[in-house]
Design an enzyme around this catalytic site. Structure first.
Site, PDB file in Angstrom:
ATOM      1  N   GLU A  32      78.424  32.097  66.936  1.00 22.47           N
ATOM      2  CA  GLU A  32      77.966  32.595  68.219  1.00 22.47           C
ATOM      3  C   GLU A  32      76.882  33.081  68.220  1.00 22.47           C
ATOM      4  O   GLU A  32      76.354  34.161  67.675  1.00 22.47           O
ATOM      5  CB  GLU A  32      79.145  33.794  68.780  1.00 22.47           C
ATOM      6  CG  GLU A  32      80.380  33.370  69.013  1.00 22.47           C
ATOM      7  CD  GLU A  32      80.572  32.629  70.422  1.00 22.47           C
ATOM      8  OE1 GLU A  32      79.377  32.389  71.140  1.00 22.47           O
ATOM      9  OE2 GLU A  32      81.589  31.961  70.674  1.00 22.47           O
ATOM     10  N   CYS A  83      73.391  38.860  74.283  1.00 27.15           N
ATOM     11  CA  CYS A  83      73.151  37.534  74.078  1.00 27.15           C
ATOM     12  C   CYS A  83      73.339  36.980  75.470  1.00 27.15           C
ATOM     13  O   CYS A  83      72.982  35.766  75.751  1.00 27.15           O
ATOM     14  CB  CYS A  83      74.389  36.766  73.091  1.00 27.15           C
ATOM     15  SG  CYS A  83      75.995  37.297  73.289  1.00 27.15           S
TER      16      CYS A  83
END
Ligand code: NAD
Length: 503
Positions: free
Chosen positions: A271, A305
């Site tokens: 990720e 993010c």
């Protein structure tokens, strides 16, 4: 920029929190024991708001990593054979303990991570949600039966724990991003070795060790080695023991982690970073788009993010949008996260600050205009809105990871899509329009793993697939998708009657 009225008294000692282990935090967690730092180097954990030391933790060595993996390997098989309801109950109990220690956690979120109360509440909810969903996986879908093309044969697909799971996590949402792997991994019968980020070894690792210890997790199932990525990261991610290497962090580091993991026949789950766009079409509800834009850009100082990295706004709404966003930015209270009413705290460290400020200054030198903010003091960066931005400016073409909102104009939907996709990243995004079908067309054309219509990109629900494409990662987290990563399907066939072979 800061004021002195604190929401909770300062001067608390991290080692005296109710959640602290008896030894204090200066320890590794190996085989159910708090192993003191001894003669290892120490990592200073710094409060980014006050720049004072919160605590120290040992800097784990490669030998510690080897030991942790060996312990996890020994512990896994017995744990994997425990009844699923027992595994689920321990994860549920650990989840409940996060609630019981909420006060301690809120303090740690502030002093270790620079997170304001809003973010602390949000992250605790996410961590508890992912632990509840993770606990439930223990009782789900043990396997399948498939018909066979061979007469008299029965095909069974049996779901087994993957084995040992290596976990590396970042500092921005440390408790949640760690829980979303550790909880399902443990519930599904795996053992874990966890390396939290060096800035947040408590919230990213040792706190979870404490709650799982208290919940009665057998020794060796979860092991935590706080340490510097540049010192032990390569050894950790290229190790021969783990079956899965879960990494959350930057794309640059993640690429190397993935390569080393594959080189050791370990499945990578990555990720990574994002350059998320918030698209405002000409028929958008302007106020809704601005509210969403402010929340998506400035929450936790833009250090997610899935934060908005670029605002892509139709030229007919551009000036009003910029003015509205600048107005929202100017109203946000900046200060120590423990001050009542603070909405914007410090960024995590100097190198992040210098990177953000560098992108900002270079973009202004290239023609962008500061409409709000633009200043910084210590690790505090003012929520900043920039107009006149083009896609090639540093603040737009890089993941800036700060409280900065560059606004880029466009003329047609096709041009907006081109701007959105002009990046190697593909994590999240958002589109605003009063015509949902039109927004849906744009969402379909956005090359990202996630898009939110009439909202902003900062969404994560523990039962919904989460992940990106391109440089934003490989695989999906949450619920059944992380279950596929954390388990192995084994095909067992039973030939119930004699089979005819050709010779
Ligand atoms: P980072 O990559 O610098 O660090 C992340 C982790 O990797 C830390 O634990 C660090 O110690 C470790 N590490 C560093 N070098 C290593 C090496 N050589 N081998 C193995 N591990 C190593 O990232 P960061 O700056 O801490 O975090 C911010 C980044 O993380 C941003 O790019 C952000 O977008 C991304 N992120 C992604 C998600 C997601 O779910 N996609 C979530 C949060 C953050």
């Amino acid at each position: 920029m800061t004021n002195t009225s604190t929401r909770s008294a300062d001067g608390r000692d991290a080692d005296e929190l109710d959640i602290a282990p008896e030894t204090g935090w200066n320890a590794l967690f190996l085989d159910g024991e708090w192993v003191p730092a001894g003669d290892r180097d120490l990592i200073d954990v710094e409060n980014p708001a006050t720049r004072t030391t919160v605590t120290t933790v040992p800097s784990a060595t490669e030998d510690d990593v080897d030991e942790a993996y060996a312990i996890a390997e020994d512990a896994q098989s017995a744990w994997g054979q425990r009844p699923p309801q027992e595994r689920a109950a321990i994860v549920s109990d650990a989840c409940a303990l996060l609630g019981e220690y909420a006060d301690d956690l809120e303090w740690l979120f502030a002093v270790e991570c620079g997170g304001v109360q809003l973010k602390a509440d949000f992250e605790t909810q996410l961590a508890q949600g992912t632990m509840e969903v993770g606990a439930g996986l223990a009782m789900r879908d043990g396997g399948r039966r498939k018909d066979s093309v061979t007469p008299g044969k029965e095909n069974l697909l049996v779901r087994e724990p993957a084995g040992v799971v290596g976990v590396i996590t970042p500092w921005n949402f440390p408790l949640y991003l760690t829980s979303r792997v550790v909880a399902p991994a443990i519930a599904l019968g795996n053992s874990v070795v966890l390396k939290p980020d060096e800035h947040t070894p408590l919230m990213g690792g040792l706190v979870l060790a404490r709650v799982f210890e208290e919940a009665g997790l057998p020794d060796g199932v979860l092991n935590v080695v706080p340490g510097y990525g540049h010192e032990i990261g390569d050894h950790f991610s290229g190790h021969s023991v783990p079956s899965v290497m879960s990494f959350t962090g930057s794309s640059e580091v993640g690429r190397g982690v993935g390569q080393r993991a594959v080189g050791a026949y370990t499945e990578p789950a990555l990720e990574l970073g994002g350059n998320n766009a918030h698209v405002v079409l000409p028929d958008a509800d302007l106020e809704r788009a601005i509210d969403a834009g402010a929340f998506g850009s400035f929450t936790h100082q833009g250090q997610e993010c899935i934060s908005i990295n670029r605002h892509v706004v139709h030229e007919s709404l551009y000036d009003e949008y910029v003015a509205g966003l600048a107005d929202r930015a100017a109203q946000l209270h900046i200060g120590d996260p423990r001050e009542e009413g603070t909405l914007v705290g410090p960024v995590i460290n100097e190198s992040q600050r210098d990177k953000i400020v560098g992108f900002l200054e270079e973009s202004v030198a290239n023609g962008a205009t500061v409409e709000a903010g633009g200043g910084h003091d210590g690790l505090f960066i003012e929520p900043t809105v920039l107009s006149g931005v083009t896609s090639d400016m540093p603040v737009a073409c890089n993941e800036h990871f700060g409280p900065v909102a560059p606004v880029i104009p466009f003329e047609t939907d096709e041009e907006a899509i081109e701007i959105v996709n002009d990046t190697e990243y593909g994590l999240s995004g958002s589109v605003h329009s009063t015509d949902v079908a039109r927004a849906r067309d744009v969402a379909d054309a956005m090359e990202t793993g996630m898009v939110h219509i009439n909202d902003q990109p900062l969404n994560d629900e523990p039962h919904v697939a989460f992940g990106g494409v391109g440089a934003s990662g490989l695989g999906r987290y949450n619920d059944e998708w992380i279950m596929d990563t954390l388990t192995t399907l084994k095909w067992i066939s039973i030939q119930r009657e004699p089979r005819e072979y050709p010779y």
